[in-house]
Enzyme design. Structure first.
Site, PDB file in Angstrom:
ATOM      1  N   CYS A  87      -8.384  -5.440   6.151  1.00 25.00           N
ATOM      2  CA  CYS A  87      -7.858  -4.358   5.315  1.00 25.00           C
ATOM      3  C   CYS A  87      -7.768  -3.043   6.084  1.00 25.00           C
ATOM      4  O   CYS A  87      -6.720  -2.401   6.100  1.00 25.00           O
ATOM      5  CB  CYS A  87      -8.737  -4.171   4.085  1.00 25.00           C
ATOM      6  SG  CYS A  87      -8.187  -2.817   3.023  1.00 25.00           S
ATOM      7  N   CYS A 146      -4.205  -3.579   4.824  1.00 21.04           N
ATOM      8  CA  CYS A 146      -3.848  -2.646   3.749  1.00 21.04           C
ATOM      9  C   CYS A 146      -3.658  -1.211   4.220  1.00 21.04           C
ATOM     10  O   CYS A 146      -2.646  -0.570   3.901  1.00 21.04           O
ATOM     11  CB  CYS A 146      -4.925  -2.653   2.669  1.00 21.04           C
ATOM     12  SG  CYS A 146      -5.571  -4.273   2.233  1.00 21.04           S
ATOM     13  N   TYR A 179       4.534 -11.555   0.040  1.00 18.36           N
ATOM     14  CA  TYR A 179       4.458 -10.093  -0.069  1.00 18.36           C
ATOM     15  C   TYR A 179       4.352  -9.427   1.295  1.00 18.36           C
ATOM     16  O   TYR A 179       4.909  -8.340   1.502  1.00 18.36           O
ATOM     17  CB  TYR A 179       3.309  -9.673  -0.988  1.00 18.36           C
ATOM     18  CG  TYR A 179       1.924  -9.889  -0.438  1.00 18.36           C
ATOM     19  CD1 TYR A 179       1.273  -8.877   0.258  1.00 18.36           C
ATOM     20  CD2 TYR A 179       1.244 -11.092  -0.630  1.00 18.36           C
ATOM     21  CE1 TYR A 179      -0.001  -9.055   0.764  1.00 18.36           C
ATOM     22  CE2 TYR A 179      -0.029 -11.272  -0.130  1.00 18.36           C
ATOM     23  CZ  TYR A 179      -0.646 -10.256   0.567  1.00 18.36           C
ATOM     24  OH  TYR A 179      -1.908 -10.440   1.072  1.00 18.36           O
ATOM     25  N   GLU A 181       7.102  -6.693   2.345  1.00 17.74           N
ATOM     26  CA  GLU A 181       6.642  -5.331   2.624  1.00 17.74           C
ATOM     27  C   GLU A 181       7.087  -4.874   4.004  1.00 17.74           C
ATOM     28  O   GLU A 181       7.597  -3.752   4.172  1.00 17.74           O
ATOM     29  CB  GLU A 181       5.116  -5.267   2.512  1.00 17.74           C
ATOM     30  CG  GLU A 181       4.617  -5.350   1.073  1.00 17.74           C
ATOM     31  CD  GLU A 181       3.109  -5.458   0.971  1.00 17.74           C
ATOM     32  OE1 GLU A 181       2.564  -5.184  -0.108  1.00 17.74           O
ATOM     33  OE2 GLU A 181       2.462  -5.827   1.978  1.00 17.74           O
ATOM     34  N   GLU A 241       7.083   5.880 -19.548  1.00 12.13           N
ATOM     35  CA  GLU A 241       7.126   5.950 -21.006  1.00 12.13           C
ATOM     36  C   GLU A 241       7.788   4.715 -21.611  1.00 12.13           C
ATOM     37  O   GLU A 241       7.509   4.340 -22.754  1.00 12.13           O
ATOM     38  CB  GLU A 241       7.842   7.215 -21.471  1.00 12.13           C
ATOM     39  CG  GLU A 241       9.325   7.246 -21.183  1.00 12.13           C
ATOM     40  CD  GLU A 241       9.974   8.529 -21.690  1.00 12.13           C
ATOM     41  OE1 GLU A 241       9.989   8.745 -22.910  1.00 12.13           O
ATOM     42  OE2 GLU A 241      10.459   9.314 -20.844  1.00 12.13           O
TER      43      GLU A 241
END
Length: 483
Positions: free
Chosen positions: A43, A48, A178, A182, A471
């Site tokens: 990570c 990450c 992913y 990415e 919203e």
């Protein structure tokens, strides 16, 4: 006092191992932690953190044109990879120092060495030392897998991207998960010509189908040359013959000879790579990035010899308390191949300490874990996909897709998606999926409500914050489909 050198020996200095070591030490245990590479694990050092910083960097490419749409006069610049990379590695060094300081302040004995098991209580260190421990925790993580293909060593993996001396001008990414997606967005945003091959029918397998489709469409709109149902057949180091007429390669067909010469002159490091795909396409790329899955770091560790059962992909098999088939050996994080997320590894480490050192048996809760894919736009998700939910019970699907105000104002075609999967029987939200800028931030907060068991009516009673994209998650009143 135990007859062993340590009450707990942790193998692996990633986020999960470090958290477990510190928590066990705070509970009064004598703890040692061995890490053979750099403290912080995947990570912090090669996952990450550096990836998210690259996401930030790549997002500035469109800033100038967007700002002009809002009336700002800004001159476009160019991206300086060496300058960014220097700052990136400085930050990673700083974070590694933070991890070491946290361990030191917790009283954990840190060993910069590789540790392997001689038996259930004995460890051999690459320094030549032999130590013993009452309890052993395996937290060694995983590594990228390179496919079994001739000349596959000409490619790189996600681990290597952060170490490149210069960015390639053209890049082929193999994979559709992913990590592949990415890096496709990141490198495209940094000015690299990106092509992506994925053997499946659609990218991001396992995620909601509508969300996957919207991201794939976005990738193509941004100039990423995405090909699904496509895989690599052959690859080799590019040579002059790959630029000769009649090869069928994109580089040769109508190419300027000077451009071909320039590509060959860039044959530094790995050098240009010729690739042939299953669709018959041949092309030369500056680099090939394999993002074809990950495998647990369990090879040559002595685990099986000590009696620890491994799975088909080398993962350590554990129960709900992270216990292995040997009663004093535990495992957490990616090495168990349960849920490969850093916060999950940290939670597993804390549950392990509660169970073993605080006399509070704590099973790990892997249900309803929010997560994000840092594509551009991002994908935030928690719970079941529509497809999985339909297989489980009758559901209602609430979904909306629209052009957000910020980019619609300047004529960009970007779209976002808000989607809720609702149980017809209980009215609980079974899944929430968001494709939008900052979706990772949104899903963290939505995840609290979903984890608490919120119903669709709970969402409906919440007053919208206007004008925002988010919203829409509380203003969808009618289902788009049921069943």
């Amino acid at each position: 006092m135990s007859d062993h050198d340590f009450d707990l020996f942790v193998i692996g200095g990633g986020s999960g191992g470090v958290r477990a070591a510190r928590q066990a030490a705070s509970a009064g245990a004598r703890v040692a932690l061995a890490e053979e590479y750099r403290m912080g694990g995947t990570c912090v050092i090669r996952g990450c953190v550096p990836k998210k910083l690259m996401v930030f960097a790549s997002g500035y490419r469109e800033m100038c044109s967007d700002a002009k749409g809002y009336g700002w006069e800004i001159e476009e610049g160019s991206f300086d990879w060496p300058s960014f990379r220097g700052r990136l590695h400085h930050e990673l060094d700083r974070l590694e120092g933070v991890y070491r300081k946290l361990l030191d302040n917790s009283g954990v004995h840190v060993i910069d060495a590789r540790a392997t098991l001689k038996d259930r209580n004995t460890l051999a260190l690459s320094t030549g030392e032999i130590v013993t421990a009452k309890t052993i925790l395996v937290a060694t993580g995983g590594h990228p897998v390179i496919p079994d293909l001739p000349n596959a060593d000409l490619g790189i993996t996600s681990n290597d991207v952060f170490l490149l001396d210069e960015l390639p001008k053209s890049l082929l990414i193999i994979g559709g998960g992913y990590i592949a997606c990415e890096f496709a967005y990141i490198l495209n945003g940094l000015g690299v010509e990106v092509t992506q091959y994925y053997r499946g029918a659609q990218i991001l397998r396992g995620f909601d189908d509508e969300a996957r489709g919207l991201i794939a469409e976005s990738m193509r709109e941004r100039g990423i040359d995405l090909h699904c149902g496509t895989n690599i057949v052959e690859m080799a180091r590019a040579s002059e013959e790959h630029f000769d007429h009649g090869t069928g390669s994109d580089a040769a067909m109508g190419a300027d000879p000077k451009q071909s010469d320039e590509l060959l002159e860039r044959a530094t490091g790995q050098g240009p790579v010729w690739v042939k795909a299953t669709n018959g396409r041949e092309k030369v790329f500056d680099a090939v990035l394999f993002a074809t899955g990950r495998r647990a770091n369990t090879d040559h560790m002595g685990l099986e010899e000590a009696g620890v059962e491994l799975g088909r992909m080398g993962e350590v098999k554990v129960d709900e308390y992270s216990a292995t088939s040997v009663d004093n050996i535990y495992a957490i994080g990616d090495v168990t191949n349960r849920v490969q997320l850093t916060p999950v590894a940290i939670r597993e480490g804390m549950a392990f300490v509660d169970t073993v050192f605080r006399d509070t048996p704590t099973p790990v809760d892997h249900d309803l874990i929010p997560s994000a894919v840092f594509t551009q736009p991002e994908l935030g998700t928690i719970g079941l996909t529509e497809e999985a939910a339909r297989d489980q019970e009758p559901v209602e699907v609430y979904c909306t897709s629209f052009r957000p105000m910020q980019t619609a104002f300047i004529g960009r075609p970007d779209r976002v998606l808000m989607k809720l999967i609702v149980s017809q029987e209980t009215r609980r939200i079974l899944g929430c999926h968001i494709v939008a800028p900052e979706a990772g931030e949104m899903i963290q907060l939505a995840g609290i409500a979903v984890k608490m068991g919120a119903t669709k009516e709970d969402f409906d009673r919440t007053v919208a914050v206007h004008p925002t994209m988010a919203e829409e998650i509380v203003t969808m009143r009618e289902p788009v489909r049921t069943g």
